[in-house]
Design a protein around this motif. Structure first.
Motif, short mmCIF file in Angstrom:
data_model
loop_
_atom_site.label_atom_id
_atom_site.label_comp_id
_atom_site.label_asym_id
_atom_site.label_seq_id
_atom_site.Cartn_x
_atom_site.Cartn_y
_atom_site.Cartn_z
N PRO A 248 -4.41 -0.65 -6.63
CA PRO A 248 -3.51 -0.83 -5.48
C PRO A 248 -2.03 -0.79 -5.84
O PRO A 248 -1.20 -0.65 -4.95
CB PRO A 248 -3.91 -2.20 -4.92
CG PRO A 248 -4.52 -2.92 -6.07
CD PRO A 248 -5.18 -1.88 -6.92
N ILE A 249 -1.69 -0.92 -7.13
CA ILE A 249 -0.26 -0.90 -7.48
C ILE A 249 0.16 0.55 -7.62
O ILE A 249 -0.18 1.24 -8.58
CB ILE A 249 0.01 -1.69 -8.77
CG1 ILE A 249 -0.53 -3.12 -8.67
CG2 ILE A 249 1.50 -1.67 -9.09
CD1 ILE A 249 -0.46 -3.91 -9.95
N ALA A 250 0.84 1.04 -6.59
CA ALA A 250 1.32 2.42 -6.52
C ALA A 250 0.18 3.44 -6.55
O ALA A 250 0.40 4.62 -6.76
CB ALA A 250 2.30 2.71 -7.66
N GLY A 251 -1.04 2.97 -6.31
CA GLY A 251 -2.18 3.89 -6.38
C GLY A 251 -2.53 4.28 -7.80
O GLY A 251 -3.27 5.23 -8.04
N LEU A 252 -1.96 3.53 -8.77
CA LEU A 252 -2.11 3.89 -10.19
C LEU A 252 -2.65 2.75 -11.04
O LEU A 252 -3.27 3.00 -12.07
CB LEU A 252 -0.73 4.29 -10.77
CG LEU A 252 0.01 5.44 -10.10
CD1 LEU A 252 1.42 5.54 -10.69
CD2 LEU A 252 -0.74 6.75 -10.32
N ASN B 103 0.86 -1.19 0.00
CA ASN B 103 0.00 0.00 0.00
C ASN B 103 0.89 1.24 0.00
O ASN B 103 1.67 1.47 0.92
CB ASN B 103 -0.91 0.00 1.23
CG ASN B 103 -1.92 1.13 1.17
OD1 ASN B 103 -1.66 2.19 0.60
ND2 ASN B 103 -3.09 0.90 1.77
N THR B 104 0.81 2.03 -1.05
CA THR B 104 1.68 3.20 -1.18
C THR B 104 1.00 4.49 -0.77
O THR B 104 1.53 5.57 -1.02
CB THR B 104 2.19 3.34 -2.62
OG1 THR B 104 1.08 3.64 -3.47
CG2 THR B 104 2.91 2.09 -3.10
N CYS C 279 -7.55 0.88 0.51
CA CYS C 279 -7.31 -0.11 -0.56
C CYS C 279 -6.01 0.15 -1.32
O CYS C 279 -5.71 -0.55 -2.29
CB CYS C 279 -8.49 -0.16 -1.52
SG CYS C 279 -8.58 1.22 -2.67
N GLY C 280 -5.25 1.14 -0.91
CA GLY C 280 -3.96 1.39 -1.59
C GLY C 280 -4.09 2.29 -2.79
O GLY C 280 -3.19 2.36 -3.62
N GLY C 281 -5.21 3.00 -2.87
CA GLY C 281 -5.34 3.98 -3.94
C GLY C 281 -6.25 3.55 -5.06
O GLY C 281 -6.73 2.41 -5.10
#
Lengths: 587, 587
Positions: free
Chosen positions: B515-519, B376-377, B496-498
């Motif tokens: 969720p991957i880097a909020g992207l 989670n970023t 949820c990590g973005g």
């Protein structure tokens, strides 16, 4: 401020441009357009292209192009400087005057004479020339191991080392295509050195087609300048090879290339241009890359197509990203020509400096030529004597049935026939026949070995001719009808460091000294050509009636042209790659 | 025997080919021809091209192309994977099915979030994909220093280090063209790192023309994908730029490109193709590079011209010498299409392996995704509360005259107006107006800083929208009419990590977890698109009536689009590159 920042400031109009070439017709080899505009130069780079609005500081100099066409400096993708018989400095002066601003050279000839020292000399001698010279590492030194003695052998290790040298940008024409396709250890090793480094690998694949060609490409080399038939050239373009279309002293491909380009409706990006070998007289009479451009236009390319092939395509092929086009950020290598159809370099700039004008180089040659240029590279075990040019028969024979190389008129291909020759004082006597003796003497100070052959059909009726230009090992080749004249011609070359000599009746008819490695002259083109002509005339006076009598001599020792040749090892059966006896009753 | 030798032996017909694709119409992007033939593959490389004579051992497999057109795998010269909202694995599966076999990516978005770790993740996540992924180093992280807090800063040292990494082949679009032309220390340093290494330097120069453009080129970058007007594109081609013609979710250049190519009578070698940013729904509906090819053909290019631009020109631009053409010795990246005019990838091979068929990737994704994908970023100093989304007025005020960002319909350009807003319980009350509050919360665990702005004209009438996709720093952007909904949406993303979230009346209307880097999402395209559509529908339900409501949100924090934006530093006056007060009576 660093130099690039200064150029950026000049480009945006904050600092003055060094030069503004106004009133030019810009030939844009990228878009294919021709349009009026100005070219600005700063710090040796193009800093402006297009209409010039006059804002900012006044350029340091202005030049009125008077409506001439501005084209990029021409890029020769493959050339042997040695064929010009001039030093790199002399060559540069000669070709710059013809609009060639970049050459990718294969120092294969001097490599065969002097090995890595020879390649290093080529780099040293070109380091400060106005011509942009890049070097490819000769890949086949010697051409054929075990059949001749060259001055050096290049294996994978030597190749790998030379590839690390500055301005070395690839592996030069890999001529042993048979070895490449068969993946011989020697060719695999040499190719691996280049593949590992990721450099360009240039090819040489005359007549190689179909699956053989695919195998050659798969092995690494991906260009060719030997194809000349339309079908073969088109196949090579289709298969992604860089086709180095050639206009040289051995003929040109441009009629075939013209037909292909018209058929395709344009120039494939992998079509480039080269000169390969141009002899001094052709350079004088026809020019250099400009000759190729004119021939391409005669062949059917539009001028812009021809110039594109001769500039940006070549630069892209050799990964010279800052060359080949007139565009901001690229090197200011520019040629002005009054005509496109009759393309000729009126003014030539390299790195933004005017280097040639009106067909003459305007830059002085380097004051201090490399030390190697004053070194005599003709190393013989003893001064040549007439006894060296007598071919002893076997004991007790009065006649010998001998194998004789048969020269065909107007063809480099050598055949063979069997003849009977009388023996006089223990040696073969050619006097009563039309046969010449050919002797190749190792001259690199290695073995001192001497090989003989008999030759018929050359035309030589009297006297002798000697040459240290004798592809590819460049040993001392002497052909003659008379042992005294042969020794005389050989001695002349031993004394002057090599070249070509013609003697008859105890008299030197002509001497062309090529003291640089026995291959090149320090003279400029205008002084060299009369000597070349005199030598050619002398050869003709002895009976060698050919358009290029010198070519007939210097190709005699090449063990890769079918079917026979002579090296310091003796008579070579090229097709079977072995030495055979002169005596018809022996193997 | 080494692998290359095995391939050479297969090419010459001594070992079996792995695959023989027969009965194909070969589209030769070099010669521009289309002709019937067979393609042989060995060890992942093209080993045969043309008529197949059947000599030699039987190929290990044969495939009947049924007369389909065989074209080289398509090369995307510039793309941000992050815009697809998919992980690299999901992106690869999606674009391979459309015939894109090579992409040159700019991991600029994840670079802004995770710095060098983010770039390294992109390399790691693409190391074992069937898609050929090359990486350029993001050049402008953050886009504008001092006006926003990104997750990292890339200076010359970071750039130099990343340029040494494997599969890194250049510097990505140098967006700060103003800094480049002005030669700011930051841009000079970053460019110097790339120039020193001699890599490709990609550009980004919207509307830059004339002497400014020459200065930009002189500084190093020599491509562009931002021009879209015909005049500008033609100027860029003339000036030698690699024009990366674009078909993306933001529009396409192909009508202009078509006019230029027809005017020039062909495709300049510096015309290439890219997708830049394609959103999931467009990728689903229109495709990827195949979309660009079809658009180019609709624009007036012949199919062969369009395919040449989309393949070999792109490969040459990025110096990927073994890609871009179907030719012996090149990688076997091949697409079969039933039609050229309606180009679509029926079968796709990469490295000689079938990777997609009938619009679906047939290769399983990697079993073990990189660890970073489960991290989670979204790092906030505390969980968002409604109090975070109340904008305090100055003490003692009952009204404030405020600067309000004015959204224009159907334009990314943001204006400004002055309004008076009432103060309630010490905070600005937007309830009675049509104004939204926008808050940007630094979310990389660095400063925790929060910046505010007021926004009008977005259309949002109720509830709130939150996004961790917020170019270029990708902080947590929340826009809303209601502090409770804003906090709710923000909390959803923190958990949820973005991603993107839409809330109204205390209820989550839609959540798009990235969720991957909020992207990026780990979901494949078919599962992701419904979530994107639901989120878009929810945004529309709140009043954002735009074709791409998500775009309207995620571009709000970009401090390089005129004239105003909001970052974690506050309200940005983009034209003057400074932060300005929300209060109309202050600077």
């Amino acid at each position: 401020m660093d130099k690039r920042s200064e150029r950026v400031r000049a480009a945006r109009g904050e600092l003055p441009l060094d030069t503004l070439i106004e009133n030019a017709q810009i030939v844009n080899v990228l878009t294919g357009e021709i349009y009026a505009g100005a070219i600005g130069i700063a710090g040796g780079y193009i800093a402006h292209l297009g209409p010039y609005n006059g804002a900012g500081p006044e350029p340091r100099s202005r030049m009125d192009a008077e409506g001439k066409f501005a084209v990029p400096g021409l890029v020769d993708t493959h050339v042997h400087i040695e064929s010009s018989m001039m030093s790199p400095a002399g060559f540069a002066a000669a070709v710059l005057a013809h609009g060639t601003t970049t050459v990718v050279i294969d120092p294969h000839e001097i490599g065969n004479v002097l090995g890595m020292r020879g390649v290093r000399y080529m780099l040293e001698a070109t380091a400060h020339l106005p011509l942009r010279v890049y070097v490819q590492v000769p890949s086949c030194v010697p051409a054929v191991p075990d059949l001749e003695t060259a001055g050096a052998e290049f294996g994978p290790q030597e190749v790998a080392e030379m590839l690390t040298w500055e301005r070395v940008i690839g592996l030069a024409e890999v001529m042993d295509y048979v070895g490449v396709i068969a993946q011989t250890p020697r060719m695999r090793g040499i190719l691996a050195a280049a593949l590992e480094r990721g450099t360009v690998i240039s090819g040489h694949a005359p007549g190689v087609r179909g699956r053989q060609l695919a195998a050659y490409l798969m092995a690494g080399p991906d260009s060719d300048h030997e194809g000349c038939e339309q079908d073969e050239l088109l196949e090579k373009l289709r298969l992604g090879m860089a086709v180095e279309s050639r206009t040289s002293s051995f003929g040109d491909d441009m009629a075939a290339v013209g037909s292909i380009v018209r058929r395709l409706g344009g120039t494939p990006p992998n079509l480039v241009m080269c000169t390969d070998d141009i002899f001094p007289e052709d350079l004088m009479q026809h020019g250099h890359m400009d000759w190729g451009v004119r021939r391409a236009i005669q062949g059917g390319l539009t001028p812009v197509e021809a110039l594109r092939v001769a500039s940006v395509h070549g630069a892209m092929r050799h990964r010279l990203y800052d060359l080949g086009a007139i565009a901001p950020g690229k090197r200011a290598d520019i040629v002005l020509s009054r005509s496109l159809e009759e393309f000729a370099a009126d003014e030539v700039w390299v790195d933004g400096a005017l280097v040639a004008r009106g067909g003459r180089c305007v830059v002085a040659p380097p004051v201090e030529p490399p030390a190697l240029e004053s070194e005599n590279t003709v190393h013989l075990p003893h001064p040549p004597t007439p006894a060296d040019y007598a071919l002893p028969a076997r004991p007790g024979r009065t006649w010998e049935r001998v194998r004789v190389i048969k020269v065909q008129p107007a063809s480099p291909i050598l055949g063979l026939e069997i003849m009977a020759l009388p023996v006089r004082e223990g040696s073969l006597d050619v006097g009563s026949s039309d046969v010449c003796l050919a002797a190749v003497q190792e001259r690199h100070g290695r073995t001192g070995r001497r090989g003989y052959a008999l030759v018929r059909g050359m035309g030589l009726q009297r006297g002798a001719a000697a040459s240290t230009v004798a592809h590819d090992s460049h040993n001392l080749l002497v052909i003659g009808r008379n042992a005294d004249d042969m020794a005389l011609a050989a001695n002349q070359l031993a004394a002057c460091g090599g070249g070509l000599c013609c003697a008859e009746g105890g008299r030197v008819l002509a001497l062309l000294p090529l003291p640089i490695a026995g291959l090149m002259s320090p003279l400029p083109l205008a002084e060299l050509v009369p000597l070349v002509q005199k030598l050619s005339d002398a050869l003709r006076s002895l009976g060698i009636c050919r358009a290029q009598p010198i070519s007939a001599i210097v190709g005699m020792a090449l063990p890769v042209i079918p079917h026979y040749s002579v090296t310091d090892h003796g008579l070579v059966d090229v097709d079977n790659q072995r030495i055979i006896s002169l005596w018809a009753d022996e193997e």
